[in-house]
Design a protein around this motif. Structure first.
Motif, PDB file in Angstrom:
ATOM      1  N   ILE A 129       1.043  -1.217  -0.170  1.00 29.07           N
ATOM      2  CA  ILE A 129       0.031  -0.079  -0.020  1.00 29.07           C
ATOM      3  C   ILE A 129       0.623   1.054  -0.335  1.00 29.07           C
ATOM      4  O   ILE A 129       1.825   1.165   0.570  1.00 29.07           O
ATOM      5  CB  ILE A 129      -0.888  -0.280   1.405  1.00 29.07           C
ATOM      6  CG1 ILE A 129      -2.062  -1.396   1.077  1.00 29.07           C
ATOM      7  CG2 ILE A 129      -1.488   1.203   1.170  1.00 29.07           C
ATOM      8  CD1 ILE A 129      -2.609  -1.159  -0.186  1.00 29.07           C
ATOM      9  N   ASP A 130       0.567   2.483  -0.554  1.00 26.33           N
ATOM     10  CA  ASP A 130       1.000   3.535  -0.521  1.00 26.33           C
ATOM     11  C   ASP A 130       0.635   4.274  -0.002  1.00 26.33           C
ATOM     12  O   ASP A 130       1.666   5.495   0.032  1.00 26.33           O
ATOM     13  CB  ASP A 130       1.678   4.233  -1.761  1.00 26.33           C
ATOM     14  CG  ASP A 130       0.950   4.375  -3.175  1.00 26.33           C
ATOM     15  OD1 ASP A 130      -0.247   4.447  -2.600  1.00 26.33           O
ATOM     16  OD2 ASP A 130       1.239   4.042  -4.372  1.00 26.33           O
ATOM     17  N   ALA A 131      -0.917   4.830  -0.093  1.00 22.56           N
ATOM     18  CA  ALA A 131      -1.776   4.853   0.783  1.00 22.56           C
ATOM     19  C   ALA A 131      -2.468   5.654   1.276  1.00 22.56           C
ATOM     20  O   ALA A 131      -3.109   3.633   0.642  1.00 22.56           O
ATOM     21  CB  ALA A 131      -2.234   6.790  -0.354  1.00 22.56           C
ATOM     22  N   ILE A 132      -3.224   5.980   2.592  1.00 24.49           N
ATOM     23  CA  ILE A 132      -4.336   5.968   3.090  1.00 24.49           C
ATOM     24  C   ILE A 132      -5.379   6.796   3.031  1.00 24.49           C
ATOM     25  O   ILE A 132      -5.520   7.892   3.094  1.00 24.49           O
ATOM     26  CB  ILE A 132      -4.525   5.144   4.100  1.00 24.49           C
ATOM     27  CG1 ILE A 132      -3.534   5.945   4.921  1.00 24.49           C
ATOM     28  CG2 ILE A 132      -3.980   3.818   4.696  1.00 24.49           C
ATOM     29  CD1 ILE A 132      -3.513   5.777   7.164  1.00 24.49           C
ATOM     30  N   TRP A 133      -6.197   6.752   2.050  1.00 20.95           N
ATOM     31  CA  TRP A 133      -7.539   6.703   3.138  1.00 20.95           C
ATOM     32  C   TRP A 133      -8.650   7.463   3.998  1.00 20.95           C
ATOM     33  O   TRP A 133      -9.458   6.739   4.011  1.00 20.95           O
ATOM     34  CB  TRP A 133      -8.700   7.122   1.417  1.00 20.95           C
ATOM     35  CG  TRP A 133     -10.051   7.612   0.592  1.00 20.95           C
ATOM     36  CD1 TRP A 133     -10.659   8.694   1.894  1.00 20.95           C
ATOM     37  CD2 TRP A 133     -10.511   6.948   0.019  1.00 20.95           C
ATOM     38  NE1 TRP A 133     -11.621   8.845   1.472  1.00 20.95           N
ATOM     39  CE2 TRP A 133     -12.216   7.753   0.661  1.00 20.95           C
ATOM     40  CE3 TRP A 133     -10.739   6.136  -0.306  1.00 20.95           C
ATOM     41  CZ2 TRP A 133     -13.570   7.281   0.055  1.00 20.95           C
ATOM     42  CZ3 TRP A 133     -12.731   5.738  -1.339  1.00 20.95           C
ATOM     43  CH2 TRP A 133     -13.168   6.436  -0.967  1.00 20.95           C
ATOM     44  N   LEU A 134      -8.705   8.423   4.618  1.00 22.61           N
ATOM     45  CA  LEU A 134      -9.013   8.402   5.888  1.00 22.61           C
ATOM     46  C   LEU A 134     -10.392   8.993   5.939  1.00 22.61           C
ATOM     47  O   LEU A 134     -10.533   9.585   4.835  1.00 22.61           O
ATOM     48  CB  LEU A 134      -8.625   9.488   6.679  1.00 22.61           C
ATOM     49  CG  LEU A 134      -6.876   8.897   7.444  1.00 22.61           C
ATOM     50  CD1 LEU A 134      -6.798   9.748   8.398  1.00 22.61           C
ATOM     51  CD2 LEU A 134      -6.668   7.837   7.696  1.00 22.61           C
ATOM     52  N   PRO A 135     -11.644   9.350   6.940  1.00 21.95           N
ATOM     53  CA  PRO A 135     -12.881   9.068   6.345  1.00 21.95           C
ATOM     54  C   PRO A 135     -12.943  11.082   7.009  1.00 21.95           C
ATOM     55  O   PRO A 135     -11.814  11.719   6.973  1.00 21.95           O
ATOM     56  CB  PRO A 135     -13.445   8.865   7.523  1.00 21.95           C
ATOM     57  CG  PRO A 135     -13.073   8.486   8.826  1.00 21.95           C
ATOM     58  CD  PRO A 135     -11.227   7.665   7.739  1.00 21.95           C
ATOM     59  N   PRO A 136     -13.372  11.575   6.804  1.00 21.93           N
ATOM     60  CA  PRO A 136     -13.956  13.199   7.188  1.00 21.93           C
ATOM     61  C   PRO A 136     -13.466  13.162   8.430  1.00 21.93           C
ATOM     62  O   PRO A 136     -14.483  12.389   9.207  1.00 21.93           O
ATOM     63  CB  PRO A 136     -15.565  13.519   6.743  1.00 21.93           C
ATOM     64  CG  PRO A 136     -15.729  12.207   5.355  1.00 21.93           C
ATOM     65  CD  PRO A 136     -15.330  11.573   5.828  1.00 21.93           C
TER      66      PRO A 136
END
Length: 460
Positions: free
Chosen positions: A85-92
């Motif tokens: 994995i190279d990035a994590i997308w977090l919730p608002p």
């Protein structure tokens, strides 16, 4: 109106607790310090290059409440990084109207990450500001970029006030405890700029991005929302929510002001429309055209639909592909086949948290991530399709490329295909087939695939 609001807020601050006043002072000091350092997202040292690996959507709808989610994610970043994995997308991440119960898509105070007692809680559903920054710091330590979910189409939680443009009161009086970005009726549609707006969502007050005041607070000021997220909290990029609700120049201007990877949620299955928006916004877009074609192919038992138009086929550098997300999960029976598709094809693939951590085989997804990161280079050529079978090859770029064979039937299948390699022994890197054939001088070879499965072939 804004001068009156500022005076009102000063009066109201007298009634807030000493702890909240201290928090405000600490936030201001930290902002000033970080702004002086002029942190640059695009050059943050030690992070993987976004797009060289895979993005993880690090949440799902209604993750457990109670302020523990940031800690849950922090405990996984090392394993995710190790997997490719190279990035994590977090919730608002900032405080929303429903406080500790909100998933963040009803934003109230863009500067409250769980440190102010408002909207019924101090922490957000996901945790405190300190816990969020700890998560981001640890993600950075293992090379992961952190993508913020940005909701700037609408707001929620304002007080009722008169609207001189409609004559009807509405909830547009926003007095955030952080002391930043007060909003009034002039900052929402309808107002003196627009009598109406087509981007309304769920009955929430709809921000007017044509107002200079709104632009200043969202991305232009030295302590704007964008720069606070970047320089104080530590985010590296942006996932823009519901971009159908405002013009693409808003995303372009935000990105130009602060940099960082940007992707928009333009929910439309037409590849041409997605390509248009991506070009206008100068940002990536989630490939809903690919999503819907995969649903038709794997759920509808018609793999010929994978021949259809998709954003990745028009502009792979701007296509973020996905199988499921927090809003939709319509691919069930063929979900692992869909992941085999996006992780062997062009575009920047995203993996959904619950698919990886709960619902599917983590070992098989890790294998596909490795294949994506190490073998899936170059352009794509579709070699064969019918209702049940799909064969394509990646032609290689700084690697050998691959051949992927997807089988949606109930029996083993075999097929002769033309590869990139002559007189070369190849193998199935998924381990689903034990064959290790040698390609002919003309690059042809017979490969096989199990029922309801896939195989991925490359030189041994």
């Amino acid at each position: 109106m804004k001068t009156f609001q500022k005076l009102l807020i000063i009066i109201l601050f007298v009634h807030y607790s000493c702890s909240d006043e201290t928090t405000i002072q600490q936030d201001n000091q930290q902002l000033e310090s970080n702004l002086k350092e002029n942190v640059n997202v695009s050059s943050r040292a030690g992070l993987k290059q976004i797009g060289t690996g895979v993005m993880m959507q690090a949440f799902y709808w209604d993750v457990p409440a109670g302020g523990t989610w940031w800690q849950v994610v922090e405990g996984k970043v090392q394993d995710w990084s190790n997997a490719g994995i190279d990035a994590i997308w977090l919730p608002p991440a900032s405080k929303a109207q429903n406080g500790a119960f909100s998933m963040g898509y009803d934003p109230f105070d863009y500067y409250d990450f769980g440190q102010y007692n408002q909207m019924g809680s101090t922490e957000t559903r996901f945790g405190s500001k300190t816990e969020l920054q700890s998560l981001i710091s640890n993600a950075h330590n293992v090379g992961l970029n952190v993508i913020a979910d940005i909701v700037i189409n609408h707001n929620s939680g304002g007080d009722l006030e008169p609207n001189p443009y409609t004559g009807t009161p509405y909830y547009t009086d926003f007095n955030p405890l952080s002391g930043n970005f007060y909003r009034s009726n002039a900052d929402f549609h309808p107002n003196n700029v627009h009598s109406n707006d087509s981007g309304g969502f769920g009955g929430f007050p709809d921000l007017c991005h044509h107002q200079a005041y709104v632009q200043d607070w969202l991305w232009k000021r030295s302590n704007s929302v964008a720069k606070y997220y970047k320089n104080v909290i530590g985010f590296d990029g942006w996932r823009f929510d519901y971009v159908k609700g405002f013009e693409p120049w808003v995303v372009r201007e935000w990105k130009n002001a602060v940099g960082g990877f940007s992707v928009g949620e333009y929910w439309d299955g037409n590849a041409g429309t997605l390509d248009w928006w991506s070009g206008e916004a100068q940002a990536s877009a989630f490939d809903f055209a690919c999503y819907y074609r995969m649903r038709d192919a794997f759920e509808g038992n018609n793999l010929n639909r994978l021949n259809d138009d998709m954003l990745w086929k028009r502009n792979s550098s701007k296509a973020v592909t996905f199988v499921a997300n927090h809003d939709t999960d319509e691919i069930y029976n063929g979900k692992l086949l869909a992941y085999a598709y996006i992780l062997t094809h062009e575009g920047y693939p995203t993996i959904f948290y619950r698919d990886y951590e709960e619902w599917l085989s983590k070992s098989k997804l890790n294998n596909l991530i490795w294949i994506h990161n190490n073998l899936a280079g170059g352009s794509t050529s579709i070699l064969y399709t019918d209702n049940d079978e799909y064969v394509a090859k990646r032609n290689g770029y700084n690697n050998a490329g691959l051949v992927v064979y997807i089988n949606n039937s109930n029996s083993w299948q075999e097929r002769w295909v033309e590869t990139n390699w002559s007189n070369t022994r190849i193998k199935d890197y998924t381990g689903h087939s034990s064959w290790e054939p040698v390609t002919q001088g003309g690059r042809w070879v017979k490969i096989q695939v199990p029922p309801k499965s896939y195989s991925v072939w490359a030189p041994k």
